[in-house]
Scaffold this motif. Structure first.
Motif, PDB file in Angstrom:
ATOM      1  N   GLN A  44       0.827  -1.214   0.000  1.00  0.00           N
ATOM      2  CA  GLN A  44       0.000   0.000   0.000  1.00  0.00           C
ATOM      3  C   GLN A  44       0.860   1.262   0.000  1.00  0.00           C
ATOM      4  O   GLN A  44       0.517   2.251  -0.646  1.00  0.00           O
ATOM      5  CB  GLN A  44      -0.958  -0.014   1.188  1.00  0.00           C
ATOM      6  N   ARG A  45       2.004   1.229   0.701  1.00  0.00           N
ATOM      7  CA  ARG A  45       2.916   2.389   0.689  1.00  0.00           C
ATOM      8  C   ARG A  45       3.453   2.636  -0.711  1.00  0.00           C
ATOM      9  O   ARG A  45       3.470   3.769  -1.191  1.00  0.00           O
ATOM     10  CB  ARG A  45       4.080   2.158   1.659  1.00  0.00           C
ATOM     11  N   SER A  46       3.885   1.564  -1.380  1.00  0.00           N
ATOM     12  CA  SER A  46       4.420   1.746  -2.734  1.00  0.00           C
ATOM     13  C   SER A  46       3.319   2.180  -3.700  1.00  0.00           C
ATOM     14  O   SER A  46       3.561   2.946  -4.625  1.00  0.00           O
ATOM     15  CB  SER A  46       5.103   0.468  -3.221  1.00  0.00           C
ATOM     16  N   SER A 104      -3.395   7.229 -17.384  1.00  0.00           N
ATOM     17  CA  SER A 104      -3.452   7.370 -15.922  1.00  0.00           C
ATOM     18  C   SER A 104      -4.773   6.831 -15.380  1.00  0.00           C
ATOM     19  O   SER A 104      -4.800   6.164 -14.340  1.00  0.00           O
ATOM     20  CB  SER A 104      -3.231   8.819 -15.497  1.00  0.00           C
ATOM     21  N   ARG A 143       0.816   4.099  -2.949  1.00  0.00           N
ATOM     22  CA  ARG A 143       0.525   5.522  -2.738  1.00  0.00           C
ATOM     23  C   ARG A 143       1.385   6.380  -3.652  1.00  0.00           C
ATOM     24  O   ARG A 143       0.924   7.356  -4.227  1.00  0.00           O
ATOM     25  CB  ARG A 143       0.750   5.902  -1.274  1.00  0.00           C
ATOM     26  N   TRP A 144       2.659   6.008  -3.787  1.00  0.00           N
ATOM     27  CA  TRP A 144       3.552   6.764  -4.675  1.00  0.00           C
ATOM     28  C   TRP A 144       3.121   6.618  -6.128  1.00  0.00           C
ATOM     29  O   TRP A 144       3.154   7.577  -6.895  1.00  0.00           O
ATOM     30  CB  TRP A 144       4.994   6.312  -4.502  1.00  0.00           C
ATOM     31  N   LEU A 145       2.709   5.397  -6.492  1.00  0.00           N
ATOM     32  CA  LEU A 145       2.239   5.176  -7.858  1.00  0.00           C
ATOM     33  C   LEU A 145       0.980   5.997  -8.124  1.00  0.00           C
ATOM     34  O   LEU A 145       0.847   6.631  -9.169  1.00  0.00           O
ATOM     35  CB  LEU A 145       1.973   3.689  -8.085  1.00  0.00           C
ATOM     36  N   LEU A 198       0.095   8.746  -6.606  1.00  0.00           N
ATOM     37  CA  LEU A 198       0.487  10.160  -6.672  1.00  0.00           C
ATOM     38  C   LEU A 198       1.024  10.489  -8.060  1.00  0.00           C
ATOM     39  O   LEU A 198       0.657  11.499  -8.669  1.00  0.00           O
ATOM     40  CB  LEU A 198       1.531  10.481  -5.604  1.00  0.00           C
ATOM     41  N   GLY A 199       1.885   9.616  -8.584  1.00  0.00           N
ATOM     42  CA  GLY A 199       2.420   9.823  -9.932  1.00  0.00           C
ATOM     43  C   GLY A 199       1.330   9.824 -10.991  1.00  0.00           C
ATOM     44  O   GLY A 199       1.341  10.644 -11.915  1.00  0.00           O
ATOM     45  N   GLN A 200       0.364   8.917 -10.847  1.00  0.00           N
ATOM     46  CA  GLN A 200      -0.736   8.861 -11.811  1.00  0.00           C
ATOM     47  C   GLN A 200      -1.621  10.104 -11.707  1.00  0.00           C
ATOM     48  O   GLN A 200      -2.127  10.601 -12.708  1.00  0.00           O
ATOM     49  CB  GLN A 200      -1.579   7.602 -11.595  1.00  0.00           C
TER      50      GLN A 200
END
Length: 201
Positions: A37-39, A92, A41-43, A45-47
């Motif tokens: 879930q942490r990883s 996205s 969140r970054w994905l 955010l990028g999308q």
């Protein structure tokens, strides 16, 4: 101690060990899920940033190409940048929908398989599309930016525009070479460290 007492004590101990095992497995699963879930969140955010960029491009360049329908070079530039914005939005949204479909209650293996499917799609479809378009999309953007300050490179410096296009094709050659390295690394990761590094990154 009688045999029945020994059996009862052994069963109590056995149940405690099973409960401890279940608790430990649950803790490990929760820890892995938290990492996923942490990883993600970054994905996400990028999308989200990609989606925002696409919307901004569409809002700027849809009216631009409509206003410049009579001038072919500016029409082409506006349509290219508008189309690029639409692609950013579409890809996205596709990724966000696939992430939203993840069932965190499913077994970890099923979650990892869904993530692997998404990674394969991004590697085999999204990355090649954006890498290839990225070789050229800066050209209409540069021409429009120069045009906005009154410097029409199409008319006054066609050699510069030709140089832009030639560098786009050179960049595309590098992208194709990178895609071949990645494809080779997918077949035999041990034989090709550079392709493996490209694929992983």
């Amino acid at each position: 101690m009688e045999l029945d007492d020994l059996k009862a004590a052994w069963q109590v101990l056995d149940r405690r060990v099973e409960r401890l095992d279940a608790l430990e497995l649950g803790r490990q699963r929760q820890s892995r899920l938290s990492g996923i879930q942490r990883s993600l969140r970054w994905l996400l955010l990028g999308q989200g940033l990609q989606l925002l960029t696409g919307v901004i491009l569409c809002l700027i360049f849809a009216p631009y190409w409509v206003a410049h329908r009579a001038e072919l070079q500016w029409l082409i530039c506006g349509l290219a940048l508008h189309g690029y914005g639409v692609l950013l939005i579409a890809f996205s949204i596709h990724t966000m929908l696939r992430l939203r479909q993840l069932d965190y209650g499913a077994p970890l293996l099923a979650i990892r398989q869904r993530m692997a499917q998404l990674a394969r799609w991004k590697l085999s479809v999204e990355w090649p599309v954006f890498a290839s378009l990225g070789c050229f999309i800066w050209i209409p953007l540069t021409l429009v930016l120069f045009g906005s300050i009154g410097a029409d490179l199409w008319r006054h410096a066609p050699g510069v525009v030709a140089g832009f296009i030639a560098s786009g094709f050179a960049c595309l050659g590098l992208v194709i070479a990178g895609l071949r390295l990645i494809a080779r690394a997918a077949r035999d990761p041990a034989a090709n460290r550079w392709g493996q590094w490209l694929r992983d990154s």
